[in-house]
Design an enzyme around this catalytic site. Structure first.
Site, PDB file in Angstrom:
ATOM      1  N   SER A  41       3.256  13.585  -3.725  1.00  0.00           N
ATOM      2  CA  SER A  41       2.808  14.132  -4.903  1.00  0.00           C
ATOM      3  C   SER A  41       1.242  13.938  -5.026  1.00  0.00           C
ATOM      4  O   SER A  41       0.705  13.300  -5.766  1.00  0.00           O
ATOM      5  CB  SER A  41       3.642  13.340  -6.167  1.00  0.00           C
ATOM      6  OG  SER A  41       3.020  11.994  -5.995  1.00  0.00           O
ATOM      7  N   HIS A 146       9.551  11.944  -4.983  1.00  0.00           N
ATOM      8  CA  HIS A 146       9.847  11.060  -3.795  1.00  0.00           C
ATOM      9  C   HIS A 146      11.404  11.146  -3.267  1.00  0.00           C
ATOM     10  O   HIS A 146      11.774   9.977  -2.681  1.00  0.00           O
ATOM     11  CB  HIS A 146       9.158   9.744  -4.354  1.00  0.00           C
ATOM     12  CG  HIS A 146       7.991   9.569  -4.052  1.00  0.00           C
ATOM     13  ND1 HIS A 146       6.955   8.550  -4.370  1.00  0.00           N
ATOM     14  CD2 HIS A 146       6.688  10.668  -3.747  1.00  0.00           C
ATOM     15  CE1 HIS A 146       5.883   8.843  -4.384  1.00  0.00           C
ATOM     16  NE2 HIS A 146       5.653   9.829  -3.777  1.00  0.00           N
ATOM     17  N   GLU A 155       7.920   6.655 -10.481  1.00  0.00           N
ATOM     18  CA  GLU A 155       8.307   5.328 -10.009  1.00  0.00           C
ATOM     19  C   GLU A 155       8.327   4.382 -11.036  1.00  0.00           C
ATOM     20  O   GLU A 155       7.339   4.314 -11.954  1.00  0.00           O
ATOM     21  CB  GLU A 155       6.894   4.920  -9.262  1.00  0.00           C
ATOM     22  CG  GLU A 155       6.773   5.718  -7.901  1.00  0.00           C
ATOM     23  CD  GLU A 155       5.381   5.503  -7.367  1.00  0.00           C
ATOM     24  OE1 GLU A 155       4.775   4.329  -7.490  1.00  0.00           O
ATOM     25  OE2 GLU A 155       4.672   6.424  -6.866  1.00  0.00           O
ATOM     26  N   GLU A 197       9.577   5.398  -0.830  1.00  0.00           N
ATOM     27  CA  GLU A 197       8.871   4.274  -0.729  1.00  0.00           C
ATOM     28  C   GLU A 197      10.084   3.199  -0.815  1.00  0.00           C
ATOM     29  O   GLU A 197       9.431   2.076  -0.991  1.00  0.00           O
ATOM     30  CB  GLU A 197       8.154   4.296  -1.719  1.00  0.00           C
ATOM     31  CG  GLU A 197       7.130   5.190  -1.679  1.00  0.00           C
ATOM     32  CD  GLU A 197       5.938   5.228  -2.948  1.00  0.00           C
ATOM     33  OE1 GLU A 197       6.138   4.412  -3.747  1.00  0.00           O
ATOM     34  OE2 GLU A 197       4.952   5.956  -2.981  1.00  0.00           O
ATOM     35  N   ASP A 233       4.715   4.382 -12.674  1.00  0.00           N
ATOM     36  CA  ASP A 233       3.720   5.549 -12.250  1.00  0.00           C
ATOM     37  C   ASP A 233       4.471   6.915 -12.631  1.00  0.00           C
ATOM     38  O   ASP A 233       5.532   7.234 -11.997  1.00  0.00           O
ATOM     39  CB  ASP A 233       3.478   5.635 -10.814  1.00  0.00           C
ATOM     40  CG  ASP A 233       2.697   6.882 -10.347  1.00  0.00           C
ATOM     41  OD1 ASP A 233       2.392   7.301 -11.128  1.00  0.00           O
ATOM     42  OD2 ASP A 233       2.606   7.112  -9.084  1.00  0.00           O
ATOM     43  N   GLU A 274       0.706   4.277 -14.833  1.00  0.00           N
ATOM     44  CA  GLU A 274      -0.213   5.339 -13.884  1.00  0.00           C
ATOM     45  C   GLU A 274       0.175   7.015 -14.105  1.00  0.00           C
ATOM     46  O   GLU A 274       1.213   7.143 -14.512  1.00  0.00           O
ATOM     47  CB  GLU A 274       0.250   4.919 -12.470  1.00  0.00           C
ATOM     48  CG  GLU A 274      -0.430   5.800 -11.315  1.00  0.00           C
ATOM     49  CD  GLU A 274      -0.142   5.371 -10.060  1.00  0.00           C
ATOM     50  OE1 GLU A 274       0.088   4.096  -9.976  1.00  0.00           O
ATOM     51  OE2 GLU A 274      -0.235   6.031  -9.261  1.00  0.00           O
ATOM     52  N   ASP A 301      -4.511   8.172 -11.024  1.00  0.00           N
ATOM     53  CA  ASP A 301      -4.272   8.569  -9.798  1.00  0.00           C
ATOM     54  C   ASP A 301      -4.708   9.916  -9.510  1.00  0.00           C
ATOM     55  O   ASP A 301      -5.790  10.227  -8.974  1.00  0.00           O
ATOM     56  CB  ASP A 301      -3.113   8.044  -9.192  1.00  0.00           C
ATOM     57  CG  ASP A 301      -2.469   8.568  -7.862  1.00  0.00           C
ATOM     58  OD1 ASP A 301      -3.209   8.996  -7.089  1.00  0.00           O
ATOM     59  OD2 ASP A 301      -1.365   8.678  -7.539  1.00  0.00           O
ATOM     60  N   LYS A 326      -7.002   5.298  -3.130  1.00  0.00           N
ATOM     61  CA  LYS A 326      -6.172   5.579  -2.014  1.00  0.00           C
ATOM     62  C   LYS A 326      -7.251   6.230  -1.066  1.00  0.00           C
ATOM     63  O   LYS A 326      -7.814   7.292  -1.264  1.00  0.00           O
ATOM     64  CB  LYS A 326      -5.227   6.713  -2.191  1.00  0.00           C
ATOM     65  CG  LYS A 326      -3.868   6.417  -3.193  1.00  0.00           C
ATOM     66  CD  LYS A 326      -3.119   7.667  -3.476  1.00  0.00           C
ATOM     67  CE  LYS A 326      -1.720   7.404  -3.972  1.00  0.00           C
ATOM     68  NZ  LYS A 326      -1.418   8.377  -4.794  1.00  0.00           N
ATOM     69  N   HIS A 354      -0.929   2.313  -1.108  1.00  0.00           N
ATOM     70  CA  HIS A 354      -0.115   3.070  -0.055  1.00  0.00           C
ATOM     71  C   HIS A 354       0.010   4.775  -0.561  1.00  0.00           C
ATOM     72  O   HIS A 354      -0.377   5.098  -1.651  1.00  0.00           O
ATOM     73  CB  HIS A 354       1.038   2.515   0.295  1.00  0.00           C
ATOM     74  CG  HIS A 354       2.207   2.656  -0.922  1.00  0.00           C
ATOM     75  ND1 HIS A 354       3.277   2.074  -0.416  1.00  0.00           N
ATOM     76  CD2 HIS A 354       1.953   3.023  -2.062  1.00  0.00           C
ATOM     77  CE1 HIS A 354       4.373   2.381  -1.575  1.00  0.00           C
ATOM     78  NE2 HIS A 354       3.337   2.757  -2.623  1.00  0.00           N
ATOM     79  N   LYS A 377      -0.626  -1.537  -4.649  1.00  0.00           N
ATOM     80  CA  LYS A 377       0.577  -1.076  -4.937  1.00  0.00           C
ATOM     81  C   LYS A 377       1.265  -0.497  -3.636  1.00  0.00           C
ATOM     82  O   LYS A 377       0.453   0.438  -2.812  1.00  0.00           O
ATOM     83  CB  LYS A 377       0.518   0.245  -5.750  1.00  0.00           C
ATOM     84  CG  LYS A 377       1.760   0.835  -6.173  1.00  0.00           C
ATOM     85  CD  LYS A 377       1.507   2.230  -7.312  1.00  0.00           C
ATOM     86  CE  LYS A 377       1.553   3.435  -6.667  1.00  0.00           C
ATOM     87  NZ  LYS A 377       1.835   4.678  -7.315  1.00  0.00           N
TER      88      LYS A 377
HETATM   89  P1  PGA Z   1       2.004  10.115  -2.888  1.00  0.00           P
HETATM   90  O1  PGA Z   1       2.613   9.172  -4.344  1.00  0.00           O
HETATM   91  O2  PGA Z   1       1.546   9.196  -2.037  1.00  0.00           O
HETATM   92  O3  PGA Z   1       3.315  10.996  -2.600  1.00  0.00           O
HETATM   93  O4  PGA Z   1       0.764  10.893  -3.817  1.00  0.00           O
HETATM   94  C1  PGA Z   1       2.163   8.087  -4.801  1.00  0.00           C
HETATM   95  C2  PGA Z   1       1.517   7.978  -6.022  1.00  0.00           C
HETATM   96  O5  PGA Z   1       1.694   8.866  -6.707  1.00  0.00           O
HETATM   97  O6  PGA Z   1       0.748   6.838  -6.423  1.00  0.00           O
HETATM   98 ZN    ZN Z   2       0.613   7.897  -8.572  1.00  0.00          ZN
END
Ligand code: PGA
Ligand code: ZN
Length: 403
Positions: A41, A146, A155, A197, A233, A274, A301, A326, A354, A377
């Site tokens: 995503s 996911h 999430e 995940e 999230d 998030e 994010d 990230k 992650h 996270k």
């Molecule tokens: P992604 O998702 O690693 O698939 O982008 C993780 C997140 O959205 O935090």
């Molecule tokens: Zn996110």
């Protein structure tokens, strides 16, 4: 500081079965190794993980353009290396060499420099002051991009807030187990799968999923004697279409979404949200932060994509009060660190994260400690997730002699 003596790249497997890159960088006989993850995503504004030609093209460019330019450089000059990576790339967003090659080289360099200096990475990057352990944010129910057939919200997490990282990691894992028991009791005879995940996937309404996670949090809390809270999230851009947020049974306007989230925070004690709104909606984020920011962390994010320019815009608009970090979303350690520094200066919290497609690389555990981040996270269970969580336990032992 020793110079780079050798640098090489290989294709390795990520947790989704896709190829990704890993870089080895040698200095004074010490090898720094770093692998890059990939998202599912992904935010519209993040750097692309690979160039148009994919992993093979990334490796070709690494060998022809990156290797000759980085050989012989001082590993201690991280900022200079990261500037050079931008220069070699020559685009505003690493679209020629790809964020994954950039981040693997950048982090491998820091790891080689740390190893050559006889220091763990968190100490090399954070200095003697880095003593704070981040809280683990652990994904326990997953959906969105996911997991096929799961919730609209990506999430549902648990955040244990105990006296040590090790106890938090185990409290999160306990919540993950209790959630599985609750899901099998609620959906008897239904198979129970896990998403990218390691979070459970179940055909549930979003509010039912949150209820199950909140119950598990309360149960673990009474066992361990410290706070364990639910978090989410939403990755809301993934189900925002035509001006509305599309759930299994209804669609909400932005006002409706904000009201819905205010109620969930009040009813279930959610401690962190998030990407609660679309990645372009700075104004909506500001309204939501105004309403909920004193009770809950509001993390950008896809909104910020670890990018200082987008974060600056968010700070000016008072959008959110925290940023997800990230490294491969922005491409270098220096760029990620600049986002962390700006966030902390503005009173925003940071959570190092992650990606859904991961490797067993453990580097982000060190980054979260070095940065003094509020959270990390990185899932709850599963090899590529436990690699980071177990590294956090080891770091804690180095810092405080363990628990
Ligand atoms: P992604 O998702 O690693 O698939 O982008 C993780 C997140 O959205 O935090
Ligand atoms: Zn996110």
């Amino acid at each position: 500081m020793p110079a780079i003596e050798a640098v090489s790249i290989r294709t390795i497997l990520d947790s989704r079965g896709n190829p990704t890159v890993e870089v080895d960088l040698r200095a004074a006989g010490h090898v720094g190794r770093a692998a890059a993850p990939s998202g599912a995503s992904t935010g519209t504004h993040e750097v692309p993980a690979f160039p148009k030609g994919g992993v093979e093209e990334a490796i070709r460019i690494f060998r022809s353009d990156v290797t000759p330019r980085v050989m012989g450089r001082e590993t201690g000059d991280q900022a200079g290396l990261d500037r050079l990576l931008h220069e070699i790339d020559g685009t505003p967003n690493f679209s020629r060499i790809g964020g994954n090659v950039a981040v693997a080289v950048s982090l491998a360099n820091a790891k080689a420099a740390a190893a050559a200096g006889g220091k763990p990475l968190f100490r090399y990057l954070g200095g003697p002051g880095s003593k704070q352990l981040p809280r683990p944010f652990g994904n326990v129910i997953g959906g969105g991009r996911h997991a096929i057939g799961g919730t609209a919200i990506q999430e549902y997490l648990v955040v244990s807030q105990g006296p040590s990282a090790a106890r938090n990691v185990f409290a999160n894992a306990r919540a993950h187990r209790l959630v599985a028991q609750a899901l099998t009791a609620k959906l008897p005879g239904e198979p129970l799968g896990r998403g990218d995940e390691g979070a459970w996937v179940a055909k549930l309404s979003d509010e039912d999923a949150l209820g199950i996670v909140a119950d598990a949090c309360r149960a673990v809390e009474s066992e361990v004697g410290f706070p364990v809270r639910p978090a989410m999230d939403l990755a809301a851009s993934e189900f925002f279409r035509g001006g509305k947020y599309h759930y299994r049974d209804r669609a909400l306007t932005t006002d409706g979404q904000i009201e819905f989230l205010e109620r969930l925070v009040s009813d279930y004690g959610v401690c962190s949200l998030e990407d609660p709104l679309d990645q372009e909606d700075f104004e909506g984020f500001a309204r939501l932060t105004e309403a909920l920011g004193s009770r809950c962390t509001v993390i950008g994010d896809d909104l910020f994509v670890t990018n200082v320019d987008r974060l600056r815009r968010g700070i000016e608009a008072r959008a959110g009060n925290a940023i997800l970090i990230k490294p491969n979303q922005i491409g270098t350690l220096s760029d990620a660190r600049a986002a962390v520094d700006l966030a902390h200066k503005a009173g925003y919290a940071t959570v190092v994260s992650h990606r859904s497609g991961e490797t067993t690389d453990e580097t982000i555990a060190h980054l979260a400690v070095a940065f003094g981040s509020l959270g990390i996270k990185t899932g709850t269970v599963g090899g590529e997730r436990t690699a980071k969580l177990n590294e956090l336990i080891r770091i804690e032992e180095q810092l405080h002699g363990g628990t």
